[in-house]
Design a protein around this motif. Structure first.
Motif, mmCIF file in Angstrom:
data_model
loop_
_atom_site.group_PDB
_atom_site.id
_atom_site.type_symbol
_atom_site.label_atom_id
_atom_site.label_comp_id
_atom_site.label_asym_id
_atom_site.label_seq_id
_atom_site.Cartn_x
_atom_site.Cartn_y
_atom_site.Cartn_z
ATOM 1 N N GLY B 143 0.770 -1.227 0.000
ATOM 2 C CA GLY B 143 0.000 0.000 0.000
ATOM 3 C C GLY B 143 0.802 1.279 0.000
ATOM 4 N N PHE B 200 -3.639 1.104 4.101
ATOM 5 C CA PHE B 200 -3.651 -0.324 3.777
ATOM 6 C C PHE B 200 -4.213 -1.112 4.944
ATOM 7 N N ALA B 208 -6.117 -1.613 -0.303
ATOM 8 C CA ALA B 208 -5.316 -0.398 -0.447
ATOM 9 C C ALA B 208 -6.219 0.770 -0.793
#
Lengths: 332, 234
Positions: B143, B200, B208
């Motif tokens: 992420g 995330f 994400a």
């Protein structure tokens, strides 16, 4: 005769230095920076699963250098694959017996103590029903760097409890295992040779001409090689996707071979990639061990992989016959 | 000119190809990367499991049990040949607004960074927040967005000694890039501020917050707003 139902959880009595829950890996999320994780030797994990009647991608335990001690409150079928390890089972009334490698083993309640591998460093333990931790992004594998998946995203520790999925097992009074055994890969020789496909980098083929040893700082993210440094003329490249098996050349000239827990992109120059057929063998390299490299072309690499798959299907067909209903298990 | 480079397909692994669309980081190449990724995703054949954009390239991973590497390569070549040289406009990409508290305990490097750039802290925060950014790629950690579009005048060298602990949500500059730390981790970028948003979360349906190709704007908020936003479920 097998029973079905929900067996009680397994208790981790001792975990070993690095024991994690792993399955076939987390696929489809690399664009979000999520590593594959998964068993470093997917074939050994799938074989262990096959032996206990699981699906190939059910979750197993992967352990490194030394195995766990697990206490079962109910009967369970287990199989150990990968590096050859010594394992002993102790029944609750104090009797102990050795547990064989590469075969289905039916266990009554008691404690399984898995020791150190005699050759290699990693092995996989499948339990009937599979380790039933929650699926996270489609996988039960532990992402150690991201701290998710597996059991709370971390290595096992003493006192943990592992839930098992529903699976068939044989309610035996004493450990039972067949005399036959099976394995897929030969044990690694003292100085294994890893085949790789060189990139266009000027140092790509030099890898095969030097002597390398495995740096002890290696982990599931990458293997570090130690030897005469290769010249690293370009310091940095624009970051691009990398894969398990990508061989990177950092500025210190000591190559790094990425494994399943590696980041998804990297900016170091690349020397090439490990032939897919030899990726599982990387899991058995021990710290300090000598490792040689041999360059092959991409076509040869794919041919070797296809050959390995054909061998795999033959092994599975042979096992289907052996593991037919009512598997004969010799009492020991 | 980079954007006219002929795409090259390299072997990344026995089960992966790397399509290179240029050599250097520039906006034109990045737009073509994301345009190619959209095209590939819309027309993904069975067995193609991962499509991974970066600044100048796209990694394409396949499951060799379900397809052949040569078949995927032929598909990539056909996709590249069918593509005209038009760069994608931004119409197809999402715009995500990221609230940020600049400075103070949330942005411990803001004052120093502004000093080394010869500007006031407020001016640095304003110029950083006024940028129009694109998620070039996600890497380093799950992420973590590498954002393209930083005002070149705001480029800052990384810390000589990386911090052992950068809090989750930290908005930072490293070299000519800016990004957001999705979770607390070590890091060497200069921290200007922090967002209360969770970038995330592997247990969310969309793990994400940001996807490659998304457009990003920062909005300066005060610490009170940070606390209110932090309390909301992500």
């Amino acid at each position: 005769m097998s029973a079905r139902g929900q067996p009680p959880a397994i208790e981790v009595v001792a975990a070993g230095p690095l024991t994690t829950v792993q399955d076939a890996g987390r696929v489809g999320w690399r664009h979000l920076g999520v590593a594959c994780a998964g068993a470093l030797d997917g074939d050994a994990a799938a074989l262990a699963n096959r032996l206990v009647g699981n699906r190939p991608d059910d979750a197993v335990l992967e352990f490194t250098l030394s195995g766990p001690s697990l206490r079962f409150a109910a009967p369970v079928r287990v199989a150990l694959c990968g590096a050859l390890v010594d394992a002993v089972f102790e029944t609750d009334d104090g009797r102990a017996c050795p547990i064989g490698h590469g075969r289905p083993v039916d266990l009554p309640p008691g404690t399984l103590r898995v020791g150190r591998p005699r050759m290699g460093v990693r092995a996989w333990l499948a339990l009937s029903g599979g380790i039933d931790v929650p699926l996270v992004m489609g996988s039960r594998s532990t992402d150690l760097r991201g701290s998710f998946g597996g059991l709370d995203g971390r290595r096992l520790q003493a006192g943990d409890r592992l839930p098992l999925g529903p699976g068939g097992w044989h309610p035996v009074q004493r450990p039972a295992q067949p005399t036959w055994w099976t394995e897929f890969d030969d044990p690694l020789p003292a100085e294994p040779c890893i085949r790789y496909v060189p990139s266009g980098h000027s140092q790509a083929t030099s890898l095969a001409q030097r002597h390398w040893r495995l740096d002890p700082r290696s982990d599931r993210q990458g293997l570090r090689l130690k030897g005469d440094s290769l010249a690293c003329t370009r310091v940095d490249e624009v970051s691009a996707a990398v894969a398990p098996g990508t061989i990177q050349l950092p500025p210190d000239g000591q190559p790094i071979v990425l494994l399943a827990d590696a980041q998804v992109t990297g900016g170091y120059p690349r020397l090439g990639h490990v032939a897919a057929v030899d990726l599982p063998r990387l899991a058995q390299l021990a710290p300090g061990q000598a490792v040689a490299w041999r360059a092959i072309d991409a076509l040869e690499s794919r041919r070797l992989w296809a050959h390995r798959r054909a061998q795999w299907y033959r092994l599975m067909r042979g096992l289907d016959a052996r593991l037919a209903p009512g598997t004969p298990a010799d009492l020991i | 000119m980079t954007s006219r480079d002929t795409p090259r397909i390299e072997t990344l692994a026995d089960d992966a190809w790397l399509v290179r669309l240029g050599e250097a980081i520039d906006p034109g190449t990045l737009r073509r990367v994301h345009e190619l990724v959209r095209g590939l995703r819309d027309d993904r054949p069975p067995g193609v499991v991962d499509i991974v954009p970066a600044y100048t390239s796209v990694g394409v991973f396949l499951d060799p049990r379900r397809t052949e590497p040569t078949r995927v390569r032929a598909w990539l070549e056909a996709q590249l040949a069918a593509r005209t040289d038009r760069a994608a406009d931004d119409a197809g990409s999402r715009l995500v607004e990221i609230p940020v508290v600049y400075g103070g305990e949330w942005g411990p490097d803001l004052e120093d960074a502004a000093g080394s750039l010869g500007m006031e802290a407020d001016a640095l925060a304003r110029r950083h927040a006024s940028g129009d950014y694109t998620v070039a790629m996600i890497g380093f950690a799950p992420g973590f967005p590498y954002l393209a579009g930083l005002d070149p005048a705001l480029a800052l060298p990384r810390l000589a000694t990386p911090r052992t602990h950068v809090p989750a949500g930290s908005v930072a500059i490293g070299g000519a890039q800016t990004g957001i730390y999705p979770r607390s981790s070590p890091g060497g970028w200069r921290i200007l501020g922090r967002t209360p948003l969770t970038l995330f979360d592997p247990t969310r349906d969309a793990p994400a917050l940001l996807q490659p190709g998304d457009r990003v704007r920062f909005r300066a908020i005060d610490p009170g707003a940070f606390d209110r936003l932090k309390e909301q479920p992500s």
